[in-house]
Design an enzyme around this catalytic site. Structure first.
Site, PDB file in Angstrom:
ATOM      1  N   SER A 191       0.811  -1.223   0.000  1.00  0.00           N
ATOM      2  CA  SER A 191       0.000   0.000   0.000  1.00  0.00           C
ATOM      3  C   SER A 191       0.838   1.264   0.000  1.00  0.00           C
ATOM      4  CB  SER A 191      -0.971   0.010   1.196  1.00  0.00           C
ATOM      5  OG  SER A 191      -1.777  -1.141   1.202  1.00  0.00           O
ATOM      6  N   ARG A 192       2.070   1.167  -0.499  1.00  0.00           N
ATOM      7  CA  ARG A 192       2.999   2.302  -0.550  1.00  0.00           C
ATOM      8  C   ARG A 192       3.358   2.846   0.840  1.00  0.00           C
ATOM      9  NH1 ARG A 192       3.705   0.339  -4.781  1.00  0.00           N
ATOM     10  NH2 ARG A 192       3.766   1.347  -6.834  1.00  0.00           N
ATOM     11  N   LEU A 193       3.117   2.061   1.882  1.00  0.00           N
ATOM     12  CA  LEU A 193       3.500   2.467   3.239  1.00  0.00           C
ATOM     13  C   LEU A 193       4.886   1.890   3.543  1.00  0.00           C
ATOM     14  CD1 LEU A 193       0.083   2.039   5.074  1.00  0.00           C
ATOM     15  CD2 LEU A 193       1.109   4.117   4.136  1.00  0.00           C
TER      16      LEU A 193
END
Length: 214
Positions: A191-193
């Site tokens: 999630s691009r985290l």
């Protein structure tokens, strides 16, 4: 339907990066990751981007190969008269980026740049294959040439010149070392985290570790 560039994406899921797991010394942490890149048999694991800038701030970047690293910094070798060599002579600050896609990892390094010792440059130069040593004499790196034939002709000239002699290191060729003030380790996450841990050098040569927002 063909994908557009905007549709290209990958969710990173291999690993995480925790403050509790990394070494307090960023050079030891880098060696751990670099050894894992070697073990994974990645293509050119020592390939890195080096970004430089002119004194008035015009940036440029290109790929080079890491040839040595220890607690003094990260060393590569080049023609000192090249664009990057001239920029670093006038503005001795640089930034490196390693991208190991298969491991979903990136390392960013920024700091000051200085020449390595003459002894180190000599040792590395004489470890290179003969044609690579000749290439250091042949190429006026970054200068405009008329054609490929110019290089081929100069290669034959220098092969004849040093046919029965040791090829010396050109005075304009040698090593540069990036002495880091910051090293960031980036691990891709879902999630691009992403996980980002930044090591910042303190005045007493110890390092502070902080987590950055992705």
């Amino acid at each position: 339907m063909d994908k557009t560039i905007a549709d290209l994406r990958k969710d990173y899921t291999l690993e995480g990066l925790s403050e509790l797991e990394v070494d307090l010394n960023p050079f030891i942490q880098f060696k751990k990751w670099f050894d894992q890149a070697l073990a994974a048999q990645l293509p050119e694991p020592n390939a890195m981007t080096i970004a430089t800038a002119t004194p008035d701030g015009k940036p440029s970047a290109r790929m080079v190969l890491l040839k040595d690293f220890d607690e003094r910094g990260f060393a590569f070798f080049t023609n000192y008269n090249s664009h990057k060599g001239q920029e670093l002579a006038e503005n001795p600050q640089g930034a490196l980026v390693f991208w190991w896609a298969e491991l979903e990892r990136q390392v960013r390094i920024s700091g000051y740049v200085e020449k390595v010792s003459e002894t180190e440059s000599d040792q590395y130069f004489h470890s290179r294959p003969a044609n690579s040593r000749l290439g250091a004499w042949i190429s006026n790196q970054s200068e405009v040439i008329e054609s490929r034939e110019v290089l081929e002709r100069r290669l034959q000239e220098f092969k004849s010149k040093y046919e029965n002699e040791e090829i010396p290191r050109p005075p304009h060729w040698g090593g540069l070392r990036v002495i880091p003030t910051e090293i960031e380790f980036w691990q891709g996450r879902p999630s691009r985290l992403h996980d980002r841990l930044l090591y910042s050098r303190l005045d007493n040569d110890t390092w502070k570790i902080e987590r950055l927002s992705p």
